[in-house]
Design an enzyme around this catalytic site. Structure first.
Site, PDB file in Angstrom:
ATOM      1  N   LEU A  68       0.857  -1.214   0.200  1.00  0.00           N
ATOM      2  CA  LEU A  68       0.046  -0.087  -0.137  1.00  0.00           C
ATOM      3  C   LEU A  68       0.903   1.372   0.159  1.00  0.00           C
ATOM      4  CD1 LEU A  68      -3.206   0.698  -0.205  1.00  0.00           C
ATOM      5  CD2 LEU A  68      -3.074   0.731   2.491  1.00  0.00           C
ATOM      6  N   CYS A  69       1.961   1.233   0.880  1.00  0.00           N
ATOM      7  CA  CYS A  69       2.747   2.208   0.840  1.00  0.00           C
ATOM      8  C   CYS A  69       3.301   2.685  -0.843  1.00  0.00           C
ATOM      9  CB  CYS A  69       3.933   2.231   1.857  1.00  0.00           C
ATOM     10  SG  CYS A  69       5.025   0.719   1.608  1.00  0.00           S
ATOM     11  N   THR A  70       3.742   1.748  -1.372  1.00  0.00           N
ATOM     12  CA  THR A  70       4.358   1.890  -2.897  1.00  0.00           C
ATOM     13  C   THR A  70       3.061   2.420  -3.666  1.00  0.00           C
ATOM     14  OG1 THR A  70       5.643  -0.096  -2.614  1.00  0.00           O
ATOM     15  CG2 THR A  70       5.176   0.793  -4.660  1.00  0.00           C
ATOM     16  N   ASN A 128       2.620   6.237  -2.210  1.00  0.00           N
ATOM     17  CA  ASN A 128       3.615   7.364  -1.949  1.00  0.00           C
ATOM     18  C   ASN A 128       4.663   7.082  -3.355  1.00  0.00           C
ATOM     19  OD1 ASN A 128       2.488   8.150   0.463  1.00  0.00           O
ATOM     20  ND2 ASN A 128       3.512   6.393   1.250  1.00  0.00           N
TER      21      ASN A 128
END
Ligand SMILES: [Zn+2]
Length: 450
Positions: free
Chosen positions: A216-218, A221
């Site tokens: 999810l962070c990829t 962001n």
């Protein structure tokens, strides 16, 4: 093409079966020991042998057609899906007027009209809707599924139906052979599984790559791929902006167009190229394009194996065929080995090594069960029995009230939960009809007492 009217000349004496007679009524150097050439063999196929086809999609249509034309006279087919427009290019038993109707029912009707010697019984249902008494009636089960969970479930069902003699050997009459076909684009495989004897689906589970899930962070962001941008719109932007006031529907062109526009905007922001409408469709629906020719080859290989097992006219393939027609045609067969530690068929206690019970939380264990190649569970439920005989549900995600009541256990360490070295956990999951027992094995034996 329309179904022809019933033709009485299709019976046992019909010339249609002359090719089969050559195989079934003559001795040959490759026949199995228990093969005896006789007209009874064809009669067995047409009147007694009962075969279950799981799935009436791309592979299922091919399988039903192949088996019917190979002389099988008593087929059952299970499929929970209804027919969509996009199926019609390869699922050739269906017509435009069938859209919205049950795949199993339409396929059965088509085969039966075309080849009245073959009785096809449809089941518009999930495989999980039936229990062992249903599956017991079949001589052979052949799968044309696109779901790994469903494959694992039926594999578990057939294993659970094995009976053992007093000396712990398998009663061979309880074995129902399973032929499994699978395709993905230009690649495919076919395999023969004798539950309890040869490698089962779980024995070779590491052949299935875990489904790609982008962190999810990829996505949020640092997107690098067009897929990241599409996932972003799907997971975050859709819920936030709620453009049509309904959940995202991968079959709705308006929804897909909205996702496409937003994903394109995001890709431009990050200088990413490669967003296409087709890719959006693929990512949203997790589609790998189906290729009719691959389905035809794999179904033919599977149907041949069904025929060989049903008649003993030739040895079964041993036991795993790979096929690839991406660039020319490449195929080979190898013998997948039964695993001594298989979760489903080894009957060996399953040991779960735990580095340190004081720092390993229940959530860590569940994560391991879902993410490791060995287990690949979907949403495991865990219970245990303590030494005093008290049963405790540690975590269960599928029942809302139990989930709420057990959620607090997730952040607790195994030590805090009172779980001892050697204690057994009973694990249930959608991938199997039966529960599995795991034994905790602590690498550090000290449990801190508070
Ligand atoms: Zn196995």
């Amino acid at each position: 093409m329309s179904a022809t009217s019933p033709n009485p000349s299709l019976g046992l004496q019909s010339k249609r079966w002359n090719g089969l007679r050559n195989i079934l009524e003559r001795e040959g150097p490759f026949c199995k020991d228990d093969f005896s050439p006789s007209p009874d063999n064809l009669e067995f196929l047409q009147t007694k042998c009962k075969v279950l086809v799981i799935g009436a999609g791309g592979l299922g249509c091919e399988l039903l057609k192949d088996l019917a034309l190979m002389g099988f006279g008593d087929l059952h087919v299970i499929d929970m899906d209804t027919i969509e427009l996009s199926n019609l290019n390869r699922q050739f038993l269906f017509r435009r007027s069938d859209i919205g109707a049950s795949k199993a029912e339409c396929a059965a009707r088509f085969i039966q009209n075309r080849l009245p010697t073959c009785r096809v019984t449809p089941h518009f249902a999930k495989i999980q809707d039936f229990d062992d008494t249903f599956y017991q009636q079949f001589h052979i089960i052949v799968c044309g599924l696109d779901s790994i969970v469903a494959r694992r479930w039926i594999n578990g069902m057939l294993l659970s139906m094995l009976r053992y003699d007093s000396d712990n050997t398998i009663d061979v009459s309880s074995i129902i052979p399973m032929i499994d076909g699978g395709t993905e684009g230009f690649k495919g495989n076919a395999r023969v599984i004798l539950p309890g004897f040869t490698a089962c689906i779980e024995c070779t589970l590491d052949l299935f790559p875990p489904q790609v899930n982008y962190p999810l962070c990829t996505i949020a962001n640092t997107p690098r791929l067009p897929e990241h941008c599409i996932e972003y719109v799907k997971i975050i932007q859709w819920d936030k902006e709620n453009p049509f006031n309904v959940p995202l529907d991968g079959d709705d062109p308006q929804h897909l167009a909205w996702v496409y526009e937003r994903a394109l905007e995001r890709a431009n922001q990050f200088n990413i190229t490669g967003i296409t409408y087709r890719l959006v469709q693929g990512v949203i629906k997790h589609i790998i394009p189906a290729v009719a020719s691959t389905n035809a080859v794999i179904a033919a290989a599977c149907a041949t194996e069904v025929f060989k097992i049903a008649t003993s006219c030739y040895d079964s393939m041993a036991n795993y065929l790979n096929f690839n027609d991406l660039d020319g045609i490449y195929t080979y067969t190898y013998e997948a080995e039964k695993s001594d530690t298989c979760l489903a068929c080894s009957n060996a206690p399953q040991v779960l090594p735990i580095e340190d019970p004081n720092t390993t939380t229940l959530e860590d264990v569940i994560k391991l069960l879902c993410e490791s190649a060995r287990f690949q569970l979907k949403s495991p439920g865990l219970t245990t029995v303590f030494q005093d005989g008290k049963k405790k549900t540690l975590y269960m995600a599928n029942v809302k009230s139990i989930e709420e009541a057990t959620r607090k256990n997730l952040t607790q360490s195994l030590g805090e939960l009172g779980l001892q070295d050697g204690q057994q956990l009973t694990v249930t999951d959608a991938t199997s009809p039966t529960a599995m027992t795991l034994q905790l094995k602590y690498q550090t034996n000290e449990i801190e007492m508070n």
